[in-house]
Design a protein around this motif. Structure first.
Motif, PDB file in Angstrom:
ATOM      1  N   TYR A 227       7.009  76.738  38.441  1.00 17.17           N
ATOM      2  CA  TYR A 227       8.037  75.839  39.393  1.00 17.17           C
ATOM      3  C   TYR A 227       8.485  74.540  38.554  1.00 17.17           C
ATOM      4  CZ  TYR A 227      10.022  73.348  43.283  1.00 17.17           C
ATOM      5  OH  TYR A 227      10.976  72.380  43.856  1.00 17.17           O
ATOM      6  N   MET A 228       7.765  73.890  37.972  1.00 13.68           N
ATOM      7  CA  MET A 228       7.981  72.795  37.325  1.00 13.68           C
ATOM      8  C   MET A 228       9.039  73.151  36.150  1.00 13.68           C
ATOM      9  SD  MET A 228       6.712  70.321  38.897  1.00 13.68           S
ATOM     10  CE  MET A 228       5.231  70.333  40.235  1.00 13.68           C
ATOM     11  N   ALA A 229       8.783  74.151  35.534  1.00 10.07           N
ATOM     12  CA  ALA A 229       9.844  74.501  34.484  1.00 10.07           C
ATOM     13  C   ALA A 229      11.107  74.988  35.089  1.00 10.07           C
ATOM     14  CB  ALA A 229       8.956  75.980  33.636  1.00 10.07           C
ATOM     15  N   ARG A 230      11.215  75.415  36.210  1.00 10.26           N
ATOM     16  CA  ARG A 230      12.542  75.708  36.887  1.00 10.26           C
ATOM     17  C   ARG A 230      13.181  74.447  37.090  1.00 10.26           C
ATOM     18  NH1 ARG A 230      11.033  78.384  41.753  1.00 10.26           N
ATOM     19  NH2 ARG A 230      13.370  78.405  41.952  1.00 10.26           N
ATOM     20  N   GLN A 231      12.549  73.460  37.645  1.00 11.46           N
ATOM     21  CA  GLN A 231      12.898  72.046  38.049  1.00 11.46           C
ATOM     22  C   GLN A 231      13.334  71.380  36.880  1.00 11.46           C
ATOM     23  OE1 GLN A 231      12.534  69.881  41.368  1.00 11.46           O
ATOM     24  NE2 GLN A 231      13.286  71.784  41.874  1.00 11.46           N
ATOM     25  N   TYR A 232      12.695  71.506  35.796  1.00  8.82           N
ATOM     26  CA  TYR A 232      12.927  70.916  34.229  1.00  8.82           C
ATOM     27  C   TYR A 232      14.241  71.580  33.889  1.00  8.82           C
ATOM     28  CZ  TYR A 232      11.935  68.686  30.009  1.00  8.82           C
ATOM     29  OH  TYR A 232      12.108  68.033  28.715  1.00  8.82           O
ATOM     30  N   ALA A 233      14.480  72.835  33.857  1.00 10.14           N
ATOM     31  CA  ALA A 233      15.735  73.226  33.372  1.00 10.14           C
ATOM     32  C   ALA A 233      16.710  72.516  34.174  1.00 10.14           C
ATOM     33  CB  ALA A 233      15.712  74.754  33.703  1.00 10.14           C
ATOM     34  N   LEU A 234      16.631  72.440  35.432  1.00  9.03           N
ATOM     35  CA  LEU A 234      17.899  71.739  36.110  1.00  9.03           C
ATOM     36  C   LEU A 234      18.003  70.188  35.917  1.00  9.03           C
ATOM     37  CD1 LEU A 234      16.936  73.008  40.073  1.00  9.03           C
ATOM     38  CD2 LEU A 234      18.794  73.747  38.257  1.00  9.03           C
ATOM     39  N   PHE A 235      16.877  69.460  35.585  1.00  6.22           N
ATOM     40  CA  PHE A 235      16.689  68.139  35.377  1.00  6.22           C
ATOM     41  C   PHE A 235      17.233  68.019  33.902  1.00  6.22           C
ATOM     42  CE2 PHE A 235      13.841  65.299  32.374  1.00  6.22           C
ATOM     43  CZ  PHE A 235      14.127  64.025  32.905  1.00  6.22           C
ATOM     44  N   ARG A 236      17.456  69.010  33.046  1.00  5.61           N
ATOM     45  CA  ARG A 236      18.096  68.854  31.761  1.00  5.61           C
ATOM     46  C   ARG A 236      19.475  69.172  31.685  1.00  5.61           C
ATOM     47  NH1 ARG A 236      15.390  65.505  28.273  1.00  5.61           N
ATOM     48  NH2 ARG A 236      14.059  66.443  27.240  1.00  5.61           N
ATOM     49  N   LYS A 237      20.001  69.669  32.966  1.00  7.14           N
ATOM     50  CA  LYS A 237      21.415  70.012  32.985  1.00  7.14           C
ATOM     51  C   LYS A 237      22.200  68.742  33.303  1.00  7.14           C
ATOM     52  CE  LYS A 237      21.759  74.847  34.150  1.00  7.14           C
ATOM     53  NZ  LYS A 237      21.628  75.725  35.134  1.00  7.14           N
ATOM     54  N   ALA A 238      23.282  68.483  32.827  1.00  8.42           N
ATOM     55  CA  ALA A 238      24.179  67.354  33.219  1.00  8.42           C
ATOM     56  C   ALA A 238      24.345  66.727  34.428  1.00  8.42           C
ATOM     57  CB  ALA A 238      25.623  67.735  32.445  1.00  8.42           C
ATOM     58  N   PRO A 239      24.102  65.753  34.708  1.00  7.38           N
ATOM     59  CA  PRO A 239      23.802  64.539  33.817  1.00  7.38           C
ATOM     60  C   PRO A 239      22.320  64.839  33.135  1.00  7.38           C
ATOM     61  CG  PRO A 239      23.731  63.638  35.944  1.00  7.38           C
ATOM     62  CD  PRO A 239      24.259  65.162  36.145  1.00  7.38           C
ATOM     63  N   ARG A 240      22.123  64.951  32.060  1.00  5.57           N
ATOM     64  CA  ARG A 240      20.783  65.188  31.556  1.00  5.57           C
ATOM     65  C   ARG A 240      19.987  64.129  31.741  1.00  5.57           C
ATOM     66  NH1 ARG A 240      17.965  64.921  26.724  1.00  5.57           N
ATOM     67  NH2 ARG A 240      17.187  66.746  25.792  1.00  5.57           N
ATOM     68  N   GLY A 241      18.758  64.382  32.099  1.00 11.25           N
ATOM     69  CA  GLY A 241      17.651  63.518  32.609  1.00 11.25           C
ATOM     70  C   GLY A 241      16.854  63.321  31.263  1.00 11.25           C
ATOM     71  N   THR A 242      16.012  62.020  31.116  1.00  9.88           N
ATOM     72  CA  THR A 242      15.273  61.845  29.728  1.00  9.88           C
ATOM     73  C   THR A 242      13.822  62.043  30.283  1.00  9.88           C
ATOM     74  OG1 THR A 242      17.068  60.359  29.185  1.00  9.88           O
ATOM     75  CG2 THR A 242      14.793  59.774  28.226  1.00  9.88           C
ATOM     76  N   LEU A 243      12.991  62.542  29.409  1.00 15.39           N
ATOM     77  CA  LEU A 243      11.652  62.778  29.500  1.00 15.39           C
ATOM     78  C   LEU A 243      10.991  61.746  28.505  1.00 15.39           C
ATOM     79  CD1 LEU A 243       8.809  63.951  30.739  1.00 15.39           C
ATOM     80  CD2 LEU A 243       9.279  65.811  29.015  1.00 15.39           C
ATOM     81  N   ILE A 244       9.938  60.708  28.981  1.00 10.69           N
ATOM     82  CA  ILE A 244       9.136  59.987  28.176  1.00 10.69           C
ATOM     83  C   ILE A 244       7.823  60.297  28.313  1.00 10.69           C
ATOM     84  CG2 ILE A 244       8.502  57.712  27.486  1.00 10.69           C
ATOM     85  CD1 ILE A 244      11.224  56.496  28.380  1.00 10.69           C
ATOM     86  N   GLN A 245       7.019  60.679  27.286  1.00  8.10           N
ATOM     87  CA  GLN A 245       5.646  61.211  27.516  1.00  8.10           C
ATOM     88  C   GLN A 245       4.893  60.297  26.796  1.00  8.10           C
ATOM     89  OE1 GLN A 245       4.929  64.066  29.455  1.00  8.10           O
ATOM     90  NE2 GLN A 245       2.819  64.642  28.851  1.00  8.10           N
ATOM     91  N   ILE A 246       3.701  59.851  27.462  1.00 10.24           N
ATOM     92  CA  ILE A 246       2.692  58.892  26.700  1.00 10.24           C
ATOM     93  C   ILE A 246       1.371  59.695  26.892  1.00 10.24           C
ATOM     94  CG2 ILE A 246       1.728  56.770  26.551  1.00 10.24           C
ATOM     95  CD1 ILE A 246       4.408  55.877  27.887  1.00 10.24           C
ATOM     96  N   GLU A 247       0.632  59.960  25.651  1.00  8.82           N
ATOM     97  CA  GLU A 247      -0.595  60.639  25.708  1.00  8.82           C
ATOM     98  C   GLU A 247      -1.387  60.409  24.335  1.00  8.82           C
ATOM     99  OE1 GLU A 247       0.522  64.606  27.070  1.00  8.82           O
ATOM    100  OE2 GLU A 247       1.748  64.722  25.259  1.00  8.82           O
ATOM    101  N   PRO A 248      -2.621  60.640  24.337  1.00 11.39           N
ATOM    102  CA  PRO A 248      -3.267  60.569  23.016  1.00 11.39           C
ATOM    103  C   PRO A 248      -3.077  61.815  22.351  1.00 11.39           C
ATOM    104  CG  PRO A 248      -4.887  60.341  25.115  1.00 11.39           C
ATOM    105  CD  PRO A 248      -3.731  60.602  25.733  1.00 11.39           C
ATOM    106  N   ARG A 249      -2.929  62.907  22.935  1.00 11.14           N
ATOM    107  CA  ARG A 249      -2.780  64.209  22.177  1.00 11.14           C
ATOM    108  C   ARG A 249      -1.508  64.859  22.771  1.00 11.14           C
ATOM    109  NH1 ARG A 249      -2.599  70.000  23.246  1.00 11.14           N
ATOM    110  NH2 ARG A 249      -3.107  70.964  21.296  1.00 11.14           N
ATOM    111  N   MET A 250      -0.577  65.316  21.982  1.00 15.57           N
ATOM    112  CA  MET A 250       0.609  65.761  22.429  1.00 15.57           C
ATOM    113  C   MET A 250       0.376  67.305  23.146  1.00 15.57           C
ATOM    114  SD  MET A 250       4.285  67.073  20.252  1.00 15.57           S
ATOM    115  CE  MET A 250       4.664  65.528  19.937  1.00 15.57           C
TER     116      MET A 250
END
Ligand code: SF4
Length: 735
Positions: A227-250
């Motif tokens: 479900y999140m991947a489907r939402q993320y695909a919409l998030f990346r469509k124009a106007p494209r959203g930005t993802l910032i990820q902060i974590e010790p291990r990618m």
């Protein structure tokens, strides 16, 4: 149907439709009563078998708890492939790799084919007649077990499997259902509830202009990856959203981010307070914020935060500015945030940002109420297992039933589950294949696979109202001596409480009756048979729930910083969760062993990830075998040089190191659960999975790391998969 000696309230409870559903219309008649059965499902396949033509049947993926609707392609009576079910609001017609591997779970050659009983010379195959005799002797109507003398230990369980389990326990005057999750998110849920009033809000990812994720691998091993991947695909469509990820291990999600920052483990809350410090300089955000929060945050200016977290002060300013300029945003936290002795405060500080940023009602909402709370999943914790362990060790548990969980493998070595379990006189495992915990049981019952059995499921994350997912057989059972979990429980219940259960010939009839009785709540006016046929055809029944309002609490927090690393244990240890193996239960599937791990491409092994600069300083090369030593224990693994890790941190994937999980998993890799130190969250008591520190010792041995990545020369000059180093991608400053 005979309901004598059973009043209406009890009858509804038997079917799991009491509570909200108590307003149901009269019971009426069912097709079971009239003896007419007409079901469009694979129970009676002959009408639907056309040689060479595939037919799709709807069901529910049981590979994880996300509850994706699936369609099984069946040809000549055999299920060949699984796809997503477009009717499902969760999967929307998509499926992940782990879900696809459900076919291999079904055809796995190591599936158990008969019940097994622990005789004097070890486990021996027995007939079902004998297995039922043993069950009746120990758990039948003459059993004197009561209350906590009996325990039912499961992973999360939902739907009518949960109802039947709890009804079963009730016949012993017991509520002792213990739900254990080796990847428990109980601390994060408690922190989110403390700030927002709900353990798991809905995230409107596609509405966000910026997502700030502190270690939440929502695209990989998170709460509902498809479900999140489907939402993320919409998030990346124009106007494209930005993802910032902060974590010790990618993580996989980190690998998809626009900006990725490696942070010192356990300092995420401090960074969140540093970002809040910047935001609260603006009246737009500080208006209405309690003085205690302002007082707390004022100590976390950029430089102070930068020293503790390892994130540069420019980056702190940039993240705060991005949040300010990109409203609405969404801030989420994952396992690396909550896995510390102060994980609750760490996760609460992250959620505080959502309140300050005003994200409630925009990118976050409360999940809908459920019309049948008794069908919702029981969510597990480590604490629940620890309590059960104590009772077993003290000799208080006389019978233990285990379904869907393998704590002998996943419990850390400071929780001696196998030893405590040996003090329980009668232990029963409900499994499709042997595992480390089943191997310690007295009676092992071979279950139908998820593609052969009936059931209902309710997901923890319900994005579109409420869906009760139907699971149905996609083909006839492969092994005649396997049985459904519901059928086995029902047989025992019929003996213990015949007045309530004798009328149900099998779990299918129980399930159908239960669903049909619930029909009025789903506001369906079709006949009972049409309702049921539609439910099976669609693979689900929908209830039109509405999102609820989240609260906004701004409690005063204390935020400790992690203790300094010592010379004895100079590295933070991060156990990483593979999207395919999860807690290790899927390691018996060769497709998943063969699938390259998403960030390293390593296959069929365990490894320890170490930053290239750290490796260089220690003169460690890829493939060097290292001993990873914690205060609790040690394991050995090959070094893998990985730029996507904080330099003071080493990481190992969970899931390997099985001693009894079939031919494809046994003896592959090592088990990092066993070196986790006994450190617990101070608020919830949950195991702090990310708080262990380790030392590395070179053994002088070396072996090649088997992986799919590599120079183009290994691809016969064809550049089948072109790869770039981090430096080539100009990301080196951040990773
Ligand atoms: S996310 Fe979970 S339920 Fe959905 S397809 Fe993947 S394994 Fe199955």
């Amino acid at each position: 149907m005979t309901t004598s000696n059973l009043d209406r309230r009890d009858f509804l409870k038997v079917l799991g439709i009491s509570g909200a559903a108590a307003t149901l219309a009269g019971c009426g008649h069912t097709s079971i009563e009239s003896g007419v059965e007409e079901v469009i499902s694979y129970v009676h396949p002959q009408d639907f078998v056309v040689p060479g033509i595939g037919v799709f049947y709807a069901s529910t993926c049981a590979q994880c708890g996300s509850g994706c609707g699936i369609m099984g392609k069946v040809r000549e009576g055999r299920v060949l492939k699984l796809e997503g079910n477009p009717e499902s609001g969760i999967s929307g017609g998509k499926i992940c790799g782990l879900g696809q591997a459900g076919v291999q779970a079904h055809y796995n050659p190591d599936r158990l084919r008969t019940p097994m009983y622990q005789g004097e010379g070890g486990l021996i195959p027995v007939s079902w007649e004998k297995a039922h005799q043993i069950l009746e002797q120990r758990l039948g109507p003459n059993s004197s077990l009561k209350g906590e003398q009996i325990a039912f230990l499961t992973d999360r369980v939902s739907g009518h499997q949960r109802v039947l389990l709890e009804n079963f326990l009730e016949t012993f005057d017991s509520t002792h259902h213990v739900t254990y999750d080796a990847l428990s998110t109980a601390t994060g849920r408690a922190a989110t509830k403390a700030i927002l009033g709900a353990e798991q809000p809905l995230w409107n990812i596609h509405e966000a202009r910026l997502i700030l994720s502190f270690g939440n691998d929502f695209l990989g091993s998170g709460i509902s990856p498809v479900y999140m991947a489907r939402q993320y695909a919409l998030f990346r469509k124009a106007p494209r959203g930005t993802l910032i990820q902060i974590e010790p291990r990618m993580t996989l999600t980190g690998g998809n981010a626009d900006r990725w920052y490696p942070i010192k483990p356990g300092t995420e809350g401090i960074l969140a307070l540093g970002i809040a410090h910047d935001l609260l300089q603006h009246e737009e955000f500080s208006r209405g914020v309690p003085q205690e929060v302002l007082d707390l945050v004022k100590n976390y200016d950029r430089d102070a935060v930068s020293d503790i977290t390892g994130i540069g002060s420019d980056a702190v300013r940039l993240i705060a500015a991005q949040l300010w300029n990109n409203s609405p945003s969404l801030v989420i936290a994952g396992p690396s945030v909550e896995g510390h002795s102060y994980g609750f405060s760490n996760a609460a500080a992250v959620q505080l940002l959502n309140v300050i940023l005003g994200n409630r009602g925009k990118t976050m909402e409360g999940q809908s109420e459920h019309p049948f709370p008794q069908l919702t999943p029981t969510l597990g914790s480590y604490q629940a297992l620890a309590e059960l362990n104590q009772k077993m060790a003290a000799g208080q548990t006389q019978a233990l039933l285990i379904y869907g969980t393998n704590p002998v493998f996943t419990a850390p070595s400071h929780l001696p589950f196998a030893e405590s379990m040996s003090k329980v006189p009668f232990k029963v495992a409900f499994v499709t294949h042997m595992d480390e915990t089943a191997g310690q049981c007295d009676l092992i019952l071979p279950l139908l696979s998820a593609l052969e059995d009936f059931g209902t499921h309710v997901a923890e994350y319900q994005p579109n109202g409420v869906e009760v997912m139907l699971q149905q057989p996609l083909m006839e059972k492969l092994y005649p001596e396997s049985k459904g979990y519901g059928d086995i429980l029902l047989e025992v219940l019929k003996k213990r409480k015949p007045e309530a259960y004798a009328a149900f010939p099998d779990y299918y009839s129980y399930l159908k009756t239960a669903m049909v009785k619930a029909k009025p709540v789903f506001k369906v006016s079709d006949s009972d048979d049409h309702f049921w046929e539609d439910a099976l055809r669609n693979g689900l029944v929908k209830w039109d729930g509405k999102p609820t309002t989240l609260e906004a609490k701004l409690p005063a927090l204390t935020m400790p910083k992690p203790a300094e690393l010592t010379t004895d244990y100079p590295f933070y240890f991060v156990p990483s969760i593979r999207a395919d193996m999860r807690d290790g239960r899927h390691a018996y599937l060769p497709w998943l062993q063969e699938s390259p791990e998403t960030m390293t491409t390593v296959v069929w092994d365990s490894w320890v990830e170490i930053h290239p600069k750290t490796a260089e300083a220690m003169q460690i090369k890829e493939g060097d075998i290292l001993q990873i030593q914690s205060a609790t224990g040690s394991v050995r693994a090959k070094a893998y040089l990985f730029p996507g890790i904080q330099p003071d941190t080493v990481s190992m994937p969970l899931g390997q190191g099985h001693t009894q999980l079939g031919r494809f998993a046994t003896g592959v890799g090592v088990n990092p659960y066993k070196i986790l130190d006994p450190i617990f969250d101070g608020h919830t008591g949950e195991l702090a999975m990310h708080a262990t520190r380790v030392a590395l010792r070179k053994t002088g041995e070396h072996q090649m790391v088997v992986k799919d990545e590599g120079p183009t020369t290994l691809q016969n000059g064809q550049k089948l998969v072109a790869t770039l180093s981090a430096d080539q991608a100009k990301l080196s400053k951040e990773i």
